[in-house]
Design a protein around this motif. Structure first.
Motif, PDB file in Angstrom:
ATOM      1  N   SER A   1       0.642  -0.873  -0.165  1.00  0.00           N
ATOM      2  CA  SER A   1      -0.499   0.034  -0.077  1.00  0.00           C
ATOM      3  C   SER A   1       0.722   1.160   0.276  1.00  0.00           C
ATOM      4  O   SER A   1       0.349   2.008  -0.549  1.00  0.00           O
ATOM      5  N   LEU A   2       1.515   0.824   0.468  1.00  0.00           N
ATOM      6  CA  LEU A   2       3.081   2.656   0.948  1.00  0.00           C
ATOM      7  C   LEU A   2       3.387   2.773  -0.872  1.00  0.00           C
ATOM      8  O   LEU A   2       3.428   3.651  -1.108  1.00  0.00           O
ATOM      9  N   LEU A   3       4.155   1.776  -1.539  1.00  0.00           N
ATOM     10  CA  LEU A   3       4.471   1.560  -3.016  1.00  0.00           C
ATOM     11  C   LEU A   3       3.653   1.990  -3.902  1.00  0.00           C
ATOM     12  O   LEU A   3       3.834   2.479  -4.372  1.00  0.00           O
ATOM     13  N   LEU A   4       2.305   1.558  -3.398  1.00  0.00           N
ATOM     14  CA  LEU A   4       1.200   2.190  -4.595  1.00  0.00           C
ATOM     15  C   LEU A   4       1.149   3.618  -3.842  1.00  0.00           C
ATOM     16  O   LEU A   4       0.752   4.162  -5.190  1.00  0.00           O
ATOM     17  N   ALA A   5       1.134   4.319  -2.825  1.00  0.00           N
ATOM     18  CA  ALA A   5       0.320   6.114  -2.756  1.00  0.00           C
ATOM     19  C   ALA A   5       2.082   6.364  -3.266  1.00  0.00           C
ATOM     20  O   ALA A   5       1.222   7.349  -3.572  1.00  0.00           O
TER      21      ALA A   5
ATOM     22  N   CYS B   1      -1.792   6.110   0.766  1.00  0.00           N
ATOM     23  CA  CYS B   1      -1.511   5.150   1.459  1.00  0.00           C
ATOM     24  C   CYS B   1      -3.119   4.336   2.161  1.00  0.00           C
ATOM     25  O   CYS B   1      -3.317   3.734   2.237  1.00  0.00           O
ATOM     26  N   LEU B   2      -3.345   5.237   2.666  1.00  0.00           N
ATOM     27  CA  LEU B   2      -4.654   4.893   3.527  1.00  0.00           C
ATOM     28  C   LEU B   2      -5.837   4.547   2.275  1.00  0.00           C
ATOM     29  O   LEU B   2      -7.111   3.631   2.794  1.00  0.00           O
ATOM     30  N   LEU B   3      -6.199   5.077   1.683  1.00  0.00           N
ATOM     31  CA  LEU B   3      -7.041   4.827   0.532  1.00  0.00           C
ATOM     32  C   LEU B   3      -6.701   3.410  -0.497  1.00  0.00           C
ATOM     33  O   LEU B   3      -7.781   2.374  -0.335  1.00  0.00           O
TER      34      LEU B   3
ATOM     35  N   PHE C   1      -7.517  -2.633  -0.208  1.00  0.00           N
ATOM     36  CA  PHE C   1      -8.073  -4.256   0.104  1.00  0.00           C
ATOM     37  C   PHE C   1      -8.950  -4.615   1.304  1.00  0.00           C
ATOM     38  O   PHE C   1      -9.563  -5.551   1.012  1.00  0.00           O
ATOM     39  N   LEU C   2      -8.989  -3.507   1.940  1.00  0.00           N
ATOM     40  CA  LEU C   2      -9.476  -4.137   3.320  1.00  0.00           C
ATOM     41  C   LEU C   2     -11.367  -4.296   2.471  1.00  0.00           C
ATOM     42  O   LEU C   2     -11.686  -5.160   3.055  1.00  0.00           O
TER      43      LEU C   2
ATOM     44  N   PRO D   1     -14.064  -3.695  -8.549  1.00  0.00           N
ATOM     45  CA  PRO D   1     -13.482  -2.530  -8.241  1.00  0.00           C
ATOM     46  C   PRO D   1     -12.070  -2.201  -8.238  1.00  0.00           C
ATOM     47  O   PRO D   1     -12.098  -0.462  -8.087  1.00  0.00           O
ATOM     48  N   MET D   2     -11.749  -2.693  -9.095  1.00  0.00           N
ATOM     49  CA  MET D   2     -10.126  -1.853  -9.451  1.00  0.00           C
ATOM     50  C   MET D   2     -10.704  -0.794  -9.745  1.00  0.00           C
ATOM     51  O   MET D   2     -10.065   0.493 -10.008  1.00  0.00           O
ATOM     52  N   ALA D   3     -11.855  -0.725 -11.184  1.00  0.00           N
ATOM     53  CA  ALA D   3     -11.645   0.511 -11.957  1.00  0.00           C
ATOM     54  C   ALA D   3     -12.582   1.662 -11.095  1.00  0.00           C
ATOM     55  O   ALA D   3     -12.038   2.841 -11.661  1.00  0.00           O
TER      56      ALA D   3
END
Length: 264
Positions: free
Chosen positions: A107-111, A139-141, A146-147, A245-247
């Motif tokens: 999540s951090l790397l994607l952020a 990062c929170l998004l 994922f949750l 969901p990804m889109a």
């Protein structure tokens, strides 16, 4: 002193001393010259970003060293058909803890990648106090994405499948997410410290995501639909719970970036 002496005294004797500009109150310290241009911000010169990436690198190394056998066993399990009904893979609390940390690292790397994308394609001035706050928002998004996806999978799978297969599926998703983070770490390091073009990084990211989706689709078939013998349902299942969901989340990321940007 006689009147004649006062007359012959030079007038410069009574003139006030000439003020030197360096000691005048309005001139401050007396610096001369033209101020230079400030050094532009770069991520490779940011101590906080360097600390985060160094922590990610160390976490990856330590996680693999501490749970190497479990990691290799899970990696082999991704490409093997289960031959028995025992779908559980034994793991310790330490191994699961490292996997959750690696998922947070993803999540951090994607952020950070989303932050670089936003800086290059959307804007560079935001209403937030600093760029760190923008990375935290992204990062929170990603963590929320994922949750929410895990919750949706759990609700649907408990309706149509047994809890054992649902547990295996959640563990598989967690492992695939950690693999994405491990694969993205070199790209982030190249972007930050070697000035790799953002276009090339985005192409690499797309390739990693496509490979992760192909692997997820394969495991979805192996775990849920191999014994049922249906093929149309798996496409509906996968598109509804994975692609849509990804889109939608990509649209949320772009909308969030545009809402946080400063419009002059």
């Amino acid at each position: 002193m006689t009147p004649q002496d006062s007359i012959t005294t030079p007038i410069e004797h009574f003139a006030p001393p000439v003020a030197k500009p360096l000691f005048h109150e309005s001139t401050g310290n007396g610096h001369f010259g033209v101020s230079g241009d400030p050094i532009p911000y770069t991520m490779h010169g940011d101590n906080i970003i360097t600390l985060l990436l160094l922590s990610c690198f160390m976490l990856t190394i330590v996680s693999f060293a501490q749970s190497r056998r479990f990691f290799i066993r899970q990696l082999k399990g991704l490409f093997q058909m289960p031959r028995t009904d025992d779908l559980f893979m034994p793991e310790t609390s330490t191994e699961l803890r490292f996997q959750f940390l690696l998922a947070l690292q993803t999540s951090l790397l994607l952020a950070i990648l989303q932050y670089a994308y936003t800086q290059n394609y959307i804007g560079s001035t935001f209403i937030l106090p600093s760029d760190y706050h923008l990375i935290i928002v992204f990062c929170l998004l990603f963590i929320g994405y994922f949750l929410v996806k895990s919750i949706l999978y759990t609700i649907v799978n408990l309706v149509f499948f047994d809890s054992k297969r649902n547990t295996l599926w959640l563990k598989t998703m967690l492992f695939v997410t950690t693999l994405e983070g491990i694969a993205l770490l070199p790209a982030v390091l190249l972007l930050v410290y070697f000035d790799m073009e953002i276009e090339n990084v985005m192409i690499y990211l797309i390739i990693v995501v496509i490979l992760a989706k192909i692997l997820t689709f394969y495991k979805c078939f192996v775990i849920f639909f191999r014994r049922i013998g249906v093929y149309l349902q798996i496409f509906l299942y996968f598109c509804t719970l994975e692609i849509v969901p990804m889109a939608a989340f990509w649209g949320i990321l772009i909308l969030t970036s545009k809402l946080l940007i400063v419009n002059y």
